[in-house]
Write a protein that holds these residues in place. Structure first.
Motif, PDB file in Angstrom:
ATOM      1  N   GLU A 206      37.487  71.380  32.671  1.00 17.65           N
ATOM      2  CA  GLU A 206      36.412  71.831  31.770  1.00 17.65           C
ATOM      3  C   GLU A 206      36.938  72.823  30.746  1.00 17.65           C
ATOM      4  O   GLU A 206      36.650  72.712  29.551  1.00 17.65           O
ATOM      5  N   LEU A 207      37.732  73.805  31.198  1.00 19.34           N
ATOM      6  CA  LEU A 207      38.278  74.801  30.275  1.00 19.34           C
ATOM      7  C   LEU A 207      39.236  74.156  29.282  1.00 19.34           C
ATOM      8  O   LEU A 207      39.241  74.485  28.093  1.00 19.34           O
ATOM      9  N   SER A 208      40.053  73.246  29.761  1.00 22.79           N
ATOM     10  CA  SER A 208      41.041  72.601  28.890  1.00 22.79           C
ATOM     11  C   SER A 208      40.359  71.757  27.819  1.00 22.79           C
ATOM     12  O   SER A 208      40.720  71.814  26.635  1.00 22.79           O
ATOM     13  N   ALA A 209      39.369  70.952  28.218  1.00 21.32           N
ATOM     14  CA  ALA A 209      38.662  70.103  27.249  1.00 21.32           C
ATOM     15  C   ALA A 209      37.882  70.948  26.257  1.00 21.32           C
ATOM     16  O   ALA A 209      37.872  70.671  25.047  1.00 21.32           O
ATOM     17  N   GLY A 210      37.218  71.996  26.737  1.00 14.34           N
ATOM     18  CA  GLY A 210      36.468  72.869  25.834  1.00 14.34           C
ATOM     19  C   GLY A 210      37.365  73.562  24.830  1.00 14.34           C
ATOM     20  O   GLY A 210      37.024  73.690  23.645  1.00 14.34           O
ATOM     21  N   THR A 211      38.547  74.005  25.289  1.00 20.78           N
ATOM     22  CA  THR A 211      39.499  74.651  24.383  1.00 20.78           C
ATOM     23  C   THR A 211      39.996  73.671  23.328  1.00 20.78           C
ATOM     24  O   THR A 211      40.177  74.025  22.153  1.00 20.78           O
ATOM     25  N   ALA A 212      40.213  72.419  23.729  1.00 25.05           N
ATOM     26  CA  ALA A 212      40.666  71.413  22.771  1.00 25.05           C
ATOM     27  C   ALA A 212      39.626  71.152  21.690  1.00 25.05           C
ATOM     28  O   ALA A 212      39.969  70.939  20.520  1.00 25.05           O
ATOM     29  N   LEU A 213      38.344  71.161  22.056  1.00 26.75           N
ATOM     30  CA  LEU A 213      37.286  70.964  21.059  1.00 26.75           C
ATOM     31  C   LEU A 213      37.219  72.147  20.094  1.00 26.75           C
ATOM     32  O   LEU A 213      37.010  71.974  18.891  1.00 26.75           O
ATOM     33  N   LEU A 214      37.382  73.353  20.632  1.00 33.87           N
ATOM     34  CA  LEU A 214      37.453  74.549  19.789  1.00 33.87           C
ATOM     35  C   LEU A 214      38.643  74.449  18.839  1.00 33.87           C
ATOM     36  O   LEU A 214      38.535  74.722  17.633  1.00 33.87           O
ATOM     37  N   ALA A 215      39.800  74.036  19.370  1.00 35.32           N
ATOM     38  CA  ALA A 215      41.008  73.921  18.553  1.00 35.32           C
ATOM     39  C   ALA A 215      40.825  72.896  17.444  1.00 35.32           C
ATOM     40  O   ALA A 215      41.248  73.107  16.298  1.00 35.32           O
ATOM     41  N   SER A 216      40.168  71.792  17.773  1.00 37.37           N
ATOM     42  CA  SER A 216      39.938  70.746  16.781  1.00 37.37           C
ATOM     43  C   SER A 216      39.032  71.232  15.655  1.00 37.37           C
ATOM     44  O   SER A 216      39.259  70.909  14.478  1.00 37.37           O
ATOM     45  N   ARG A 217      38.024  72.031  15.974  1.00 32.75           N
ATOM     46  CA  ARG A 217      37.108  72.520  14.949  1.00 32.75           C
ATOM     47  C   ARG A 217      37.819  73.396  13.922  1.00 32.75           C
ATOM     48  O   ARG A 217      37.556  73.319  12.718  1.00 32.75           O
ATOM     49  N   PHE A 218      38.751  74.238  14.386  1.00 28.55           N
ATOM     50  CA  PHE A 218      39.339  75.227  13.485  1.00 28.55           C
ATOM     51  C   PHE A 218      40.789  74.930  13.115  1.00 28.55           C
ATOM     52  O   PHE A 218      41.431  75.729  12.436  1.00 28.55           O
ATOM     53  N   GLY A 219      41.315  73.786  13.546  1.00 24.85           N
ATOM     54  CA  GLY A 219      42.659  73.397  13.125  1.00 24.85           C
ATOM     55  C   GLY A 219      43.783  74.028  13.907  1.00 24.85           C
ATOM     56  O   GLY A 219      44.931  74.059  13.430  1.00 24.85           O
ATOM     57  N   PHE A 220      43.506  74.514  15.118  1.00 23.50           N
ATOM     58  CA  PHE A 220      44.576  75.078  15.938  1.00 23.50           C
ATOM     59  C   PHE A 220      45.438  73.982  16.574  1.00 23.50           C
ATOM     60  O   PHE A 220      46.448  74.286  17.204  1.00 23.50           O
ATOM     61  N   ASP A 221      45.016  72.721  16.465  1.00 26.21           N
ATOM     62  CA  ASP A 221      45.736  71.624  17.106  1.00 26.21           C
ATOM     63  C   ASP A 221      46.591  70.834  16.121  1.00 26.21           C
ATOM     64  O   ASP A 221      47.016  69.724  16.413  1.00 26.21           O
ATOM     65  N   VAL A 222      46.859  71.401  14.950  1.00 32.37           N
ATOM     66  CA  VAL A 222      47.659  70.704  13.941  1.00 32.37           C
ATOM     67  C   VAL A 222      49.058  71.318  13.884  1.00 32.37           C
ATOM     68  O   VAL A 222      49.399  72.195  14.684  1.00 32.37           O
ATOM     69  N   SER A 223      49.862  70.858  12.950  1.00 33.52           N
ATOM     70  CA  SER A 223      51.257  71.301  12.883  1.00 33.52           C
ATOM     71  C   SER A 223      51.396  72.761  12.456  1.00 33.52           C
ATOM     72  O   SER A 223      52.417  73.395  12.719  1.00 33.52           O
ATOM     73  N   VAL A 224      50.370  73.297  11.789  1.00 35.50           N
ATOM     74  CA  VAL A 224      50.409  74.712  11.405  1.00 35.50           C
ATOM     75  C   VAL A 224      50.234  75.578  12.653  1.00 35.50           C
ATOM     76  O   VAL A 224      49.313  75.377  13.438  1.00 35.50           O
ATOM     77  N   VAL A 225      51.132  76.542  12.860  1.00 35.48           N
ATOM     78  CA  VAL A 225      51.075  77.404  14.039  1.00 35.48           C
ATOM     79  C   VAL A 225      50.511  78.760  13.638  1.00 35.48           C
ATOM     80  O   VAL A 225      51.167  79.542  12.955  1.00 35.48           O
ATOM     81  N   TYR A 226      49.296  79.036  14.074  1.00 36.79           N
ATOM     82  CA  TYR A 226      48.642  80.304  13.781  1.00 36.79           C
ATOM     83  C   TYR A 226      49.004  81.347  14.829  1.00 36.79           C
ATOM     84  O   TYR A 226      49.289  81.016  15.985  1.00 36.79           O
ATOM     85  N   THR A 227      48.945  82.620  14.425  1.00 43.78           N
ATOM     86  CA  THR A 227      49.031  83.731  15.374  1.00 43.78           C
ATOM     87  C   THR A 227      47.689  84.425  15.416  1.00 43.78           C
ATOM     88  O   THR A 227      47.145  84.799  14.372  1.00 43.78           O
ATOM     89  N   ILE A 228      47.152  84.581  16.618  1.00 42.66           N
ATOM     90  CA  ILE A 228      45.832  85.183  16.801  1.00 42.66           C
ATOM     91  C   ILE A 228      45.968  86.661  17.135  1.00 42.66           C
ATOM     92  O   ILE A 228      46.696  87.043  18.059  1.00 42.66           O
ATOM     93  N   VAL A 229      45.277  87.479  16.367  1.00 45.87           N
ATOM     94  CA  VAL A 229      45.092  88.895  16.682  1.00 45.87           C
ATOM     95  C   VAL A 229      43.649  89.051  17.129  1.00 45.87           C
ATOM     96  O   VAL A 229      42.725  88.689  16.396  1.00 45.87           O
ATOM     97  N   ALA A 230      43.443  89.585  18.323  1.00 46.19           N
ATOM     98  CA  ALA A 230      42.095  89.660  18.887  1.00 46.19           C
ATOM     99  C   ALA A 230      41.749  91.097  19.265  1.00 46.19           C
ATOM    100  O   ALA A 230      42.548  91.788  19.908  1.00 46.19           O
ATOM    101  N   THR A 231      40.551  91.521  18.875  1.00 41.00           N
ATOM    102  CA  THR A 231      40.052  92.837  19.288  1.00 41.00           C
ATOM    103  C   THR A 231      39.231  92.736  20.567  1.00 41.00           C
ATOM    104  O   THR A 231      38.826  93.755  21.114  1.00 41.00           O
ATOM    105  N   VAL A 232      38.969  91.518  21.035  1.00 34.95           N
ATOM    106  CA  VAL A 232      38.090  91.314  22.193  1.00 34.95           C
ATOM    107  C   VAL A 232      38.901  91.261  23.471  1.00 34.95           C
ATOM    108  O   VAL A 232      40.082  90.917  23.470  1.00 34.95           O
ATOM    109  N   VAL A 233      38.245  91.581  24.591  1.00 39.67           N
ATOM    110  CA  VAL A 233      38.925  91.575  25.882  1.00 39.67           C
ATOM    111  C   VAL A 233      39.045  90.149  26.406  1.00 39.67           C
ATOM    112  O   VAL A 233      38.173  89.312  26.159  1.00 39.67           O
ATOM    113  N   PRO A 234      40.097  89.834  27.168  1.00 39.82           N
ATOM    114  CA  PRO A 234      40.253  88.476  27.700  1.00 39.82           C
ATOM    115  C   PRO A 234      39.328  88.183  28.869  1.00 39.82           C
ATOM    116  O   PRO A 234      39.188  87.018  29.266  1.00 39.82           O
TER     117      PRO A 234
END
Length: 456
Positions: free
Chosen positions: A163-191
Motif C-alpha cells: 500500500e505504501l509503495s503503490a501510494g508513493t508511486a502515484l504521488l511520484a507520478s503526479r509531481f514527476g519524481f519518477d522521471v529521469s530528473v533527480v530532485y533533492t527534497i528539503v523538508a521542514t516536516v517530521v517523518p
C-alpha cells in the motif's frame, strides 16, 4: 518504480529503488550517501535491533529515521509513529504495545520503554552487501501511523508495504519524481507524520529522489538547506513555515516547486510565496488513513485533482475514497463536492460544520476570514464544550496572535465578513498557537487553553 499495468497486484515490492548502487539517496553539508551505503547501514542495523514486535521511531535525524525504519522492515517489526513525541503520549503508547522498544538518536527524559540509540556516520566504510535490494511482501504490515488528534482522539492506522509503495508511486507520478530528473527534497516536516513519511522518507527510498537530511525550522535554516541541496530542489513544508518564509525578507535559491500540506493554504499566501521565491506552489490533500491522494496549484484552483487510480464516491452522510491499492474504502472526514470526474472541492470537515440559530458555516471558512484581517499573524476559531454550570448557548471563541491590533478592530473586521451568529464571544490572545511538531493544532491543546482562560 511503479508500473501501472503490472505492479498493483504484485506480491512483493523492493525495499528501495536502485538503478545503480552508486546513486545518491541522501545529502548533507556537502557529503553524499549512496544507495549502496544506505543498504549496508540498514543490513547492519537490522541485526542489532532488539527482538521485539514493535518499535517506536523517535529519531530526529531524517537519515537515522530512514535507516531505522528500513531495518525494522527487514526485521519484520512494525514501526509505531505517534502523533507527537510528548513523553506522556509515548509512554501511553508503550503501555498499549508492551512488546515494543524505542529507537532514537537523542535523549528524551522519562521514557519508560527500552531504548535503542542509533549512531550512524554518513561516511562509514561499511562491509557487506550494498547491491542486493531485498523484496518485501506486499502484505507485510510495516507501520502504524497515528492521526494527529486535530479532530479529537488520536487513532492508529495499519500500513502495509504494498500500500505504501503503490501510494508513493502515484504521488511520484503526479509531481514527476519518477522521471529521469533527480530532485533533492528539503523538508521542514517530521517523518513521523504521514505527509512527512511519504514525501521525505518514502520518495527517496522508492524513487530516484534524494533527501536532504536536515529538518530546518527558521527561514534562514531553510534557505541554507535549500542552497546545500543543489539543483533541482523541492521544498516540502507547511503553511506555518511558508508564512515565516514569506515575511523573512531574504533571497531564496532557485527552487523547482513547493509542496505544502497539513492545513489549508490561502491563495494570498501562495501568491506571495511564488513571488518571493520565484517558484510554483502546490498543495497536497490526504489523510493518515489513505496517504496523499489529490493535489492542486493553489493560485489557479480552489478544487483538487485526484491522483491517477483514485476515485470518490460521495453520499449524503459521508464520502468514500477508493483505489486499487487500498484494501478497503476510506471514509473521509471532509464534506466534498464533485466538480467533474476526478475534480472535487472541499467544503469543510463534518466535525467543523456549524449550525447556530439555524444558520450554517464551516470553521475552515471562518478561519480564513480571520486570517485575512490585517494585523492578525495567526488565529483559529474554537467551539467550546459548555461547562456543567453554563445554561446559556455556548458561543464561539477565537485564539489570535495579533499584538498590534485591539479586540474591537478584530470584531469590527469579522462583523463585516461573517454573520453575527458566528461572531466570537471571547478573543483569547496568545504569543503563538499550540501547534505540534507536525504543524497541526490538536483539539485537546485548544480545549485546555480555553478552559484555563475561562477559569481565570
Amino acid at each position: 518504480m511503479y508500473d501501472k499495468k503490472n505492479k498493483l497486484n504484485a506480491k512483493t515490492w523492493p525495499l528501495i529503488f536502485q538503478d545503480s548502487p552508486d546513486d545518491v539517496i541522501a545529502v548533507q553539508n556537502g557529503k553524499v550517501i549512496s544507495r549502496a551505503q544506505f543498504l549496508q547501514h540498514v543490513n547492519q542495523l537490522a541485526t542489532r535491533l532488539p527482538e521485539k514486535a514493535y518499535v517506536i521511531n523517535l529519531c530526529q535525524n531524517r537519515y537515522h529515521f530512514m535507516v531505522s525504519f528500513a531495518a525494522a522492515i527487514l526485521a519484520r517489526q512494525v514501526t509505531l509513529l505517534p502523533s507527537n513525541q510528548v513523553c506522556n503520549e509515548v509512554n501511553t503508547l508503550t503501555e498499549a504495545y508492551q512488546d515494543s522498544y524505542i529507537v532514537l538518536d537523542s535523549a528524551i527524559p522519562d521514557l519508560i520503554a527500552e531504548q535503542f540509540y542509533v549512531e550512524i556516520e554518513a561516511d562509514d566504510d561499511l562491509a557487506g552487501d550494498g547491491k542486493t535490494v531485498p523484496e518485501i511482501p506486499a502484505d507485510q504490515m510495516v507501520a502504524m501511523v497515528f492521526t494527529s488528534g486535530s479532530t479529537g482522539q488520536s487513532k492508529g492506522n495499519h500500513k502495509y508495504w504494498g500500500e505504501l509503495s503503490a501510494g508513493t508511486a502515484l504521488l511520484a507520478s503526479r509531481f514527476g519524481f519518477d522521471v529521469s530528473v533527480v530532485y533533492t527534497i528539503v523538508a521542514t516536516v517530521v517523518p513521523q507524520h504521514m505527509f512527512g513519511l511519504e514525501t521525505s522518507i518514502l520518495l527517496p527510498m522508492l524513487t530516484p529522489t534524494r533527501m536532504h537530511i536536515d529538518r530546518p525550522f527558521y527561514p534562514a535554516d531553510v534557505q541554507r538547506s535549500l542552497a546545500e541541496a543543489g539543483l533541482p530542489r523541492v521544498l516540502v513544508t507547511t503553511p506555518i513555515h511558508l508564512r515565516a518564509i514569506h515575511n523573512a525578507g531574504i533571497d531564496w535559491p532557485e527552487t523547482k516547486f513547493v509542496l505544502s500540506a497539513t492545513a489549508p493554504l490561502s491563495r494570498d499566501l501562495a501568491e506571495g510565496i511564488e513571488s518571493v521565491m520565484q517558484t510554483e506552489v502546490c498543495e497536497i490533500f490526504g489523510c493518515t488513513e489513505a496517504g496523499s491522494f489529490a493535489s492542486r496549484k493553489t493560485v489557479q484552483d480552489d478544487g483538487w485533482i485526484l491522483y491517477d487510480g483514485f476515485s470518490l464516491r460521495v453520499g449524503r452522510s459521508r464520502s468514500e475514497l477508493l483505489a486499487p491499492h487500498l484494501s478497503q474504502p476510506v471514509y473521509l472526514f471532509d464534506v466534498v463536492e464533485i466538480i467533474s470526474p476526478g475534480h472535487f472541492r472541499v467544503l469543510g470537515r463534518h466535525a467543523d460544520l456549524l449550525n447556530i440559530a439555524g444558520k450554517r458555516a464551516s470553521m475552515g471558512d471562518l478561519n480564513q476570514k480571520l486570517m485575512q484581517i490585517k494585523g492578525v499573524d495567526d488565529g483559529v476559531f474554537y467551539m467550546p464544550v459548555p461547562f456543567e454550570d453554563e445554561k446559556s448557548v455556548v458561543r464561539l471563541a477565537v485564539f489570535v496572535v495579533a499584538p498590534d491590533i485591539p479586540d474591537d478592530v478584530i470584531m469590527l473586521e469579522l462583523s463585516r465578513n461573517i454573520d453575527a451568529a458566528f461572531l466570537p464571544r471571547h478573543i483569547i490572545r496568545l504569543e503563538q498557537l499550540p501547534y505540534n511538531n507536525m504543524g497541526k493544532l490538536p483539539h485537546q491543546a485548544l480545549s485546555d487553553l480555553y478552559n484555563r482562560y475561562k477559569r481565570k
